[in-house]
Structures are given as structure tokens and as C-alpha cells.
Design a protein around this motif. Structure first.
Motif, mmCIF file in Angstrom:
data_model
loop_
_atom_site.group_PDB
_atom_site.id
_atom_site.type_symbol
_atom_site.label_atom_id
_atom_site.label_comp_id
_atom_site.label_asym_id
_atom_site.label_seq_id
_atom_site.Cartn_x
_atom_site.Cartn_y
_atom_site.Cartn_z
ATOM 1 N N THR A 238 -123.431 14.172 25.758
ATOM 2 C CA THR A 238 -124.378 13.897 24.778
ATOM 3 C C THR A 238 -123.557 12.773 23.938
ATOM 4 O OG1 THR A 238 -123.815 15.973 23.998
ATOM 5 C CG2 THR A 238 -123.042 14.490 22.027
ATOM 6 N N ILE A 239 -124.002 11.855 23.059
ATOM 7 C CA ILE A 239 -123.538 10.789 22.847
ATOM 8 C C ILE A 239 -123.475 10.499 21.485
ATOM 9 C CG2 ILE A 239 -123.641 9.324 25.424
ATOM 10 C CD1 ILE A 239 -126.568 8.298 24.133
ATOM 11 N N TRP A 240 -123.703 9.624 20.588
ATOM 12 C CA TRP A 240 -123.722 9.897 19.304
ATOM 13 C C TRP A 240 -122.353 8.899 18.992
ATOM 14 C CZ3 TRP A 240 -119.551 12.905 21.981
ATOM 15 C CH2 TRP A 240 -118.249 11.905 21.770
ATOM 16 N N VAL A 241 -123.746 8.191 17.402
ATOM 17 C CA VAL A 241 -123.285 7.262 16.512
ATOM 18 C C VAL A 241 -123.342 7.458 15.382
ATOM 19 C CG1 VAL A 241 -125.749 5.814 16.709
ATOM 20 C CG2 VAL A 241 -124.295 4.251 16.838
ATOM 21 N N ASP A 242 -122.890 6.307 14.482
ATOM 22 C CA ASP A 242 -123.096 6.411 12.772
ATOM 23 C C ASP A 242 -124.163 5.724 13.041
ATOM 24 O OD1 ASP A 242 -121.094 8.196 12.663
ATOM 25 O OD2 ASP A 242 -119.391 7.138 12.415
ATOM 26 N N VAL A 243 -124.881 5.639 11.548
ATOM 27 C CA VAL A 243 -125.939 4.517 11.449
ATOM 28 C C VAL A 243 -125.389 4.918 9.534
ATOM 29 C CG1 VAL A 243 -127.164 5.211 13.205
ATOM 30 C CG2 VAL A 243 -127.971 6.205 11.611
ATOM 31 N N ASP A 244 -126.271 3.723 9.157
ATOM 32 C CA ASP A 244 -127.021 3.335 7.940
ATOM 33 C C ASP A 244 -128.086 3.748 6.856
ATOM 34 O OD1 ASP A 244 -127.233 2.981 5.390
ATOM 35 O OD2 ASP A 244 -126.528 0.348 5.680
ATOM 36 N N ALA A 245 -128.047 5.267 7.204
ATOM 37 C CA ALA A 245 -130.159 5.850 6.524
ATOM 38 C C ALA A 245 -130.170 5.209 4.989
ATOM 39 C CB ALA A 245 -129.685 7.099 6.828
ATOM 40 N N THR A 246 -129.615 4.233 4.500
ATOM 41 C CA THR A 246 -129.392 3.967 2.964
ATOM 42 C C THR A 246 -131.630 2.962 2.954
ATOM 43 O OG1 THR A 246 -127.638 3.631 2.762
ATOM 44 C CG2 THR A 246 -129.655 2.604 1.241
ATOM 45 N N GLY A 247 -131.684 2.312 3.838
ATOM 46 C CA GLY A 247 -132.931 1.980 4.699
ATOM 47 C C GLY A 247 -134.123 2.551 4.773
ATOM 48 N N LEU A 248 -133.795 4.008 5.435
ATOM 49 C CA LEU A 248 -134.571 5.174 5.552
ATOM 50 C C LEU A 248 -134.845 5.658 4.014
ATOM 51 C CD1 LEU A 248 -136.205 6.703 7.941
ATOM 52 C CD2 LEU A 248 -134.134 8.171 8.005
ATOM 53 N N LEU A 249 -133.789 5.675 3.125
ATOM 54 C CA LEU A 249 -134.063 6.761 1.948
ATOM 55 C C LEU A 249 -134.673 6.634 1.094
ATOM 56 C CD1 LEU A 249 -130.531 8.313 1.928
ATOM 57 C CD2 LEU A 249 -132.542 9.656 2.686
ATOM 58 N N GLU A 250 -134.745 4.945 1.298
ATOM 59 C CA GLU A 250 -135.484 4.040 0.314
ATOM 60 C C GLU A 250 -136.780 3.786 0.693
ATOM 61 O OE1 GLU A 250 -131.478 0.767 -1.011
ATOM 62 O OE2 GLU A 250 -133.451 0.368 0.438
#
Length: 453
Positions: free
Chosen positions: A252-264
């Protein structure tokens, strides 16, 4: 798929239909009719639950209900009587129906279920599982009938020590190491029923005897303990996840992402098409499809018998859905052919059907990649188990406000964590990391999806 019918004294006995998908048993959830009711052809008479779906079973015969074979919560094997119907001009109920297949009325359990109707005839009867220790009645009005066509002869030596009719009882005893020859039977004529085996499991001596190694013996259940049978959907989940852990070397690998653009982006789409709203899950599914186009190694399975990796031509996208009956993974076949709007509509309809228990078993198998939105449970991250025999699973945590650096300045953004669990046999870290990075980039900058088409 087909059921079967036997005709006795002007009655018709509808047998639990062939289940397909490897399903061989059924739990009765609720009868839709009662003895004495009049039914029409293809009227739904009973709701049953498989490990994969809850299904209404229609009866192919019309007439008056004479006998319901089994009560709610009881198991019926495929090919065994489900309901007996008498023609409307058929007179009174034949004697003996009340005792037909009494053994199958022993105890509860939830296993697998039938769906659909049909006619099997004599060929279907010969292919039924053998019930070796006691002859099975073939006449609904006579319980002393001998073995039917294709059935093996009764073994008198073994019958004298253990009378067992049900294959379910035999399997339960075998799985728990219970010696049937030592059990008194509470059924008619001393037949050992499911309840007899389950009662033996509550006795400490029987429980210890069921475990060959005394060092791993389980303590007997206490008076205040809650016993939850590992059956039905729960058993299938346990078996599948255990197999996944045994066979797949997962990472398992993971990463934090900024989802602001996806919500917009989602807000803009839904403002333009209010009659066909798009969910975040649909956009994430679209992003996964884009990533699998670039990294098809993750859309595959390992065929251990043939020592090969099979990359699927289409993406059969599984969507993990929590239901009242447990975790189900309905599948959207050839999801790569769907537009984003179609994905959204299919996801909404499929998850709703899964929670209602109305999906057929075929819709719960055959996935090649799974998307799991565990953020709905309010958690940030997870290391999910791969849905065997798939090779990868993308998990999505909750989207929450967090401090984030944007263009060198600290800001509050909508942040989520993505995790990818993959089978290390199908690829190395470069492919897995490339896929996860592509997904993360598209979440942060959805416009990249257009460039990736």
C-alpha cells in the motif's frame, strides 16, 4: 437456470432453482404467501438471500398453496422442495405433506439462494447432491419411499450409528470436527439435525475435540457472550479476504492531495446540468479509468495455475458499498465506455440496488479494479485488502479542511488522502507510483483529464 418439479397426488412441488455462480444453498428470508393462499403463474412466493443478493423467487405453477417447505431463517439446498401447489380443483391437501423433508427445518443459518424459475425434470433429479445416510422421500405424501432414480443405496451400517439427511448438517459437522456418530438425533426417527450439531458446539468437550492442536483451542462461549454465525455474506467476505491475504503479496502506498479543484469542478458541472448531477465518486471513477488507460498493468489478475498475468481488455469497475448485510462490491462492466454522466447515473443506481439487496449475483462478480470510498465513515486513511482476484484497489479518505501551501502561501484547502493497494506480482513501485501520482494530479487539477483523453 432452472428449477424442477415432481408431481404427487395432483400436486406440484416446486424445487429451489439452480442458482448458478457456484451457489448451492438458500436461506429463506420471508414467505410472500401462506398455506391456503391462491397463487398465479410467476407470482413471487418467497424472498431468499444469497451471499450476493436478496432475490424474490417466482413460482411457475398456479393453484393453492399446500405446503411451505421451511421457515424464515432456514436453509434450503438447490433441488430440494420449496413450495407445494395443488390445482384449484385438486381437492384437499394430500396426507404426509407436513412431514416432507422435515430435516431441512432444523436450525437457522444464512447461506446461498436461488433466483429465477424453470423446469428440470428427471435429469435435474439425478444431478442432485447425494444424501447417503437416509433415503430421501420422493413422494410428498409418503415418507417411507426408497431411494429415487440415480440416488445411491442406503448404507445400513452407517445409518445405525448416525442418521443424517442434510448435506448442510454433514458439512457443518465436518468443518467443526464433530463426530456425528456420537450425537443423538432430535429429528424424526433419530435424524441428526443442524440444531443438534450446533448444540454440540456449545459443549466444551465437543469444542476442544474440534481443534486438533490443544494449544489453539478456543474457550467455550460464556453465558453473556453474543454468538454470531459466520455464514452467508459474512462468511463469503471472510473467505475472500482471507484468500486475498494468503495469496497476494500486497503493498500500500498513499499520498495527500488538494481536492479543492475537484470540488469546484463538480459544482460547475452540476450547475450546468442540474437534472443530471455528478458525484465526487463518479469523478474519481473517471480519473481511475484515465489512470488505468496509462497503467493497464493494474487492471489485471494473476492466474497462478497457468503461471501468467492476464490484463483485462475492459475495465470492470468495482465499487465498495456498505450494506446492512455487509460489504458488497457491485461491478460496472466496461466502465471505460461510459461518459462521466453515465458513470454517475450507473453508480447511483448500482449502489442503491446493492443496499436494497436487489442486484443479481452476476453483478457482484468479475471486477478488475475496485474503488473504495472509505471516507464516508469519517476516516482519513486505510490499507484496504485487495478484492481477490483483482490486482489493485484505490481508497479515498474523507475530504476535510486543512492548512495547505499554495504558491508559497499558507491557505485552507479541501484535502483528502488517496491510498493504492496493489499486487506486487503484476508490477513494481514505478508503475504503482505512476498511477497514484496521475490520479492525485487529476484530483488537484481536473483539467488534466481533458489532456489525458
Amino acid at each position: 437456470m432452472g428449477g424442477g418439479m415432481t408431481t404427487v397426488a395432483r400436486t406440484q412441488v416446486f424445487l429451489l432453482p439452480d442458482l448458478g455462480e457456484g451457489l448451492s444453498e438458500a436461506e429463506i428470508v420471508e414467505w410472500r404467501v401462506a398455506v391456503g393462499d391462491i397463487v398465479t403463474v410467476d407470482q413471487s412466493v418467497v424472498e431468499v438471500e444469497t451471499a450476493k443478493a436478496v432475490v424474490d423467487v417466482p413460482c411457475p405453477y398456479a393453484g393453492r398453496v399446500v405446503t411451505l417447505h421451511g421457515a424464515a431463517g432456514e436453509v434450503r439446498p438447490v433441488g430440494q422442495p420449496l413450495i407445494t401447489i395443488a390445482p384449484l380443483d385438486g381437492g384437499d391437501e394430500p396426507a404426509g405433506h407436513a412431514t416432507y423433508r422435515e430435516e431441512e427445518r432444523a436450525g437457522s443459518g444464512n447461506v446461498l439462494i436461488g433466483y429465477g424459475t424453470g423446469h428440470g425434470g428427471a435429469t435435474r433429479r439425478r444431478r442432485r447432491p447425494r444424501l447417503a445416510l437416509a433415503p430421501e422421500p420422493v413422494d410428498a405424501g409418503h415418507t417411507d419411499a426408497g431411494p429415487g432414480v440415480g440416488d445411491p443405496p442406503t448404507d445400513p451400517a452407517r445409518s445405525s450409528s448416525a442418521l443424517v439427511i442434510s448435506p448442510i448438517v454433514r458439512r457443518l459437522a465436518r468443518e467443526h470436527g464433530v463426530d456425528l456418530a456420537t450425537l443423538p438425533g432430535s429429528g424424526p426417527g433419530g435424524v441428526i439435525r443442524r440444531a443438534d450439531v450446533e448444540a454440540a458446539l456449545t459443549v466444551p468437550a465437543a469444542r476442544l475435540a474440534a481443534v486438533p492442536d490443544p494449544h489453539v483451542a478456543l474457550s467455550p462461549a460464556g453465558d453473556g457472550d453474543v454468538i454470531v454465525p459466520l455464514t452467508g455474506v459474512r462468511k463469503v467476505i471472510a473467505d475472500k479476504l482471507s484468500r486475498s491475504r494468503r495469496e497476494i503479496p500486497e503493498v500500500t502506498i498513499w499520498v495527500d492531495v488538494d481536492a479543492t479543484g475537484l470540488l469546484e469542478t463538480r459544482a460547475a458541472i452540476n450547475a450546468a446540468t442540474p437534472d443530471a448531477p455528478v458525484s465526487i465518486l463518479a469523478l474519481l471513477a473517471r480519473i481511475c479509468l484515465s489512470g488505468l488507460r496509462r497503467f493497464p498493468q493494474l487492471n489485471s489478475r494473476v492466474d497462478t495455475d497457468a503461471q501468467r498475468i492476464v490484463q483485462s481488455a475492459g475495465v470492470h469497475l468495482g465499487i465498495a458499498a456498505q450494506t446492512d448485510r455487509g460489504l458488497l462490491v457491485p461491478v460496472l462492466r466496461d466502465a471505460q465506455r461510459l461518459t462521466t454522466a453515465e458513470l454517475a447515473a450507473e453508480l447511483a443506481a448500482t449502489t442503491a440496488a446493492a443496499r436494497a439487496g436487489s442486484l443479481p449475483p452476476a453483478r457482484l462478480t468479475g471486477g478488475t479494479f475496485t474503488l473504495n470510498n472509505y471516507g464516508v465513515f469519517g476516516v482519513d486513511g486505510s490499507t484496504p485488502i485487495i478484492n481477490h482476484p483483482e490486482a489493485a484497489l484505490l481508497g479515498v479518505g474523507r475530504i476535510v479542511d486543512k492548512p495547505w501551501v499554495v504558491d508559497g502561501q499558507l491557505a485552507v484547502r479541501k484535502v483528502t488522502q488517496l491510498s493504492l493497494t496493489f499486487d506486487h506480482r503484476v508490477c513494481d513501485g514505478g508503475v504503482a507510483g505512476g498511477f497514484l501520482r496521475h490520479v492525485a494530479d487529476c484530483v488537484e487539477r481536473p483539467a488534466l483529464l481533458i489532456a489525458a483523453v
